[in-house]
Design an enzyme around this catalytic site. Structure first.
Site, PDB file in Angstrom:
ATOM      1  CD1 TRP A 122     -23.147  15.923 -26.762  1.00 24.32           C
ATOM      2  CD2 TRP A 122     -25.160  15.566 -25.852  1.00 24.32           C
ATOM      3  NE1 TRP A 122     -23.111  14.718 -26.111  1.00 24.32           N
ATOM      4  CE2 TRP A 122     -24.337  14.469 -25.548  1.00 24.32           C
ATOM      5  CE3 TRP A 122     -26.468  15.566 -25.382  1.00 24.32           C
ATOM      6  CZ2 TRP A 122     -24.778  13.387 -24.800  1.00 24.32           C
ATOM      7  CZ3 TRP A 122     -26.922  14.484 -24.640  1.00 24.32           C
ATOM      8  CH2 TRP A 122     -26.072  13.420 -24.358  1.00 24.32           C
ATOM      9  CB  CYS A 125     -22.897  12.790 -20.006  1.00 24.76           C
ATOM     10  SG  CYS A 125     -21.286  12.096 -20.404  1.00 24.76           S
ATOM     11  CD  GLU A 143     -10.963  10.455 -21.515  1.00 23.36           C
ATOM     12  OE1 GLU A 143     -11.440  10.106 -22.599  1.00 23.36           O
ATOM     13  OE2 GLU A 143     -11.362  10.018 -20.415  1.00 23.36           O
ATOM     14  CB  SER A 144     -14.507  12.603 -18.275  1.00 15.51           C
ATOM     15  OG  SER A 144     -14.406  11.206 -18.433  1.00 15.51           O
ATOM     16  CE1 TYR A 199     -23.732   5.078 -22.318  1.00 16.79           C
ATOM     17  CE2 TYR A 199     -22.721   4.677 -20.170  1.00 16.79           C
ATOM     18  CZ  TYR A 199     -23.423   5.497 -21.045  1.00 16.79           C
ATOM     19  OH  TYR A 199     -23.821   6.742 -20.624  1.00 16.79           O
ATOM     20  CB  THR A 259     -18.037  13.193 -26.551  1.00 12.21           C
ATOM     21  OG1 THR A 259     -16.669  13.585 -26.638  1.00 12.21           O
ATOM     22  CG2 THR A 259     -18.271  11.966 -27.407  1.00 12.21           C
ATOM     23  NE  ARG A 288     -20.679   9.033 -31.563  1.00 12.97           N
ATOM     24  CZ  ARG A 288     -21.416   8.431 -32.502  1.00 12.97           C
ATOM     25  NH1 ARG A 288     -20.856   7.593 -33.334  1.00 12.97           N
ATOM     26  NH2 ARG A 288     -22.696   8.678 -32.615  1.00 12.97           N
TER      27      ARG A 288
END
Ligand code: GSH
Length: 310
Positions: free
Chosen positions: A90, A57, A141-142, A188, A125, A123
């Site tokens: 995952w 990811c 949140e990255s 994407y 994530t 989701r």
């Protein structure tokens, strides 16, 4: 995904799309900060927080790179999921050199989400920044997690590099916005487009972004200013996946990466730094992307490409 805390759906790699067939990414649900920035008392402590990631990811790998650049490995543990998404999202399998979840005993990432919020909808994530003390998610949140790592861990950092220096912040945000729309998420949008027109438009933006980067890097080492910043992390995570996954699977094949010599030199420069190189698991990237059945029904993982920079 989870709806009111129940896992309801077989995984659909094509997430929401709009009326023109364009892929739409969901927004993240947990947005807390740590230390003085935290309104709800997530204290800055070594050993308290765990970063859950997948090496496939790009968003998760942003946070891994920031963790290493800041010298926070001693304070924040990392756990890695299997790169191949299952019907339950995952999973912790221990295969391909990944981890079992010894922290929470979860088999699937969605279990962490329902532990944090039994009625969670969304989701499940990665990345997830987990708080062992309260047994909850601080942030998923990255972009936030990179900021947290950059500035919320105070004296715990062993490297004083500032990934978001105040003097460059406007330029960083502008470059980030462009990179996100056209490159990080652009690939994407090309890969998951459900109409020819949506694909054509997205793939053009991806290559416009590469041309823009190549121009920026003609006389500069870094994308913004004269130092390494968060923007370079964002560019790297998509560049390193470009030939391994996006060129083939996502049909981002207008030109090879070698058509952008300044970008190639930049990629090699970044890879010379352990924080960047150690975030790359080519086998995970290929196994993960090529397991997306909607794009690759046979599940066959390609043998190549052989890349001289890896
Ligand atoms: N806004 C999130 C996006 C993260 C994201 O989309 N992660 C993907 C992997 S690359 C994921 O976990 N997908 C699983 C799913 O959508 O079910 C962030 O940047 O942190």
């Amino acid at each position: 995904m989870l709806v009111n805390g129940q896992w309801v759906e077989k995984w659909q790699p094509v997430q929401a799309s709009d009326d023109k067939g364009r892929f739409i990414r969901q927004t993240s649900g947990f947005r807390h900060r740590i230390g003085a920035e935290s309104a709800v008392g997530f204290a800055t402590e070594a050993g308290r927080y765990v970063l859950y990631v997948a090496y496939i990811c790009p968003w998760a790998c942003r946070t891994l790179i920031a963790l290493r650049l800041k010298g926070l490995e001693h304070a924040i543990e990392v756990r890695v999921v299997d790169p191949r998404l299952t019907d339950q999202g995952w999973a912790f399998t221990g295969e391909l050199g990944t981890d079992l979840d010894d922290i929470n005993g979860a088999r699937y990432m969605h279990e962490l989400y329902t532990r944090a919020d039994p009625a969670y909808t969304g989701r499940a994530t990665v990345p997830v920044l987990w708080d062992r003390a309260r047994g909850t998610i601080v942030n998923n949140e990255s972009a936030d997690i990179v900021q947290i790592l950059n500035s919320d861990f105070g004296a715990l950092v062993r490297n004083t590099i500032d990934l978001r220096p105040a003097a460059l912040l406007d330029a960083i945000e502008a470059a980030n916005a462009r990179l996100y729309a056209d490159f990080n998420n652009g690939v994407y949008q090309a890969g998951f487009a459900t109409t020819q027109a949506a694909y054509d438009e997205a793939v053009q933006r991806v290559f416009d972004a590469l041309a823009w980067m190549d121009g920026q890097l003609a006389n500069a080492q870094w994308l913004v200013g004269d130092q390494l910043t968060e923007t370079d992390i964002r560019a790297f995570v998509t560049l390193i996946r470009f030939e391994l996954a996006y060129y083939g699977l996502f049909k981002c094949n207008l030109r090879p990466l070698s058509a952008y010599p300044n970008v190639m030199a930049y990629l090699r420069r970044l890879l010379a730094m352990p924080a960047f190189a150690d975030s790359v698991r080519a086998e995970h990237i290929k196994a993960g992307y090529y397991s997306i059945r909607a794009l690759n029904p046979s599940g066959i993982v390609p043998a190549g490409p052989a890349l001289d920079y890896l």
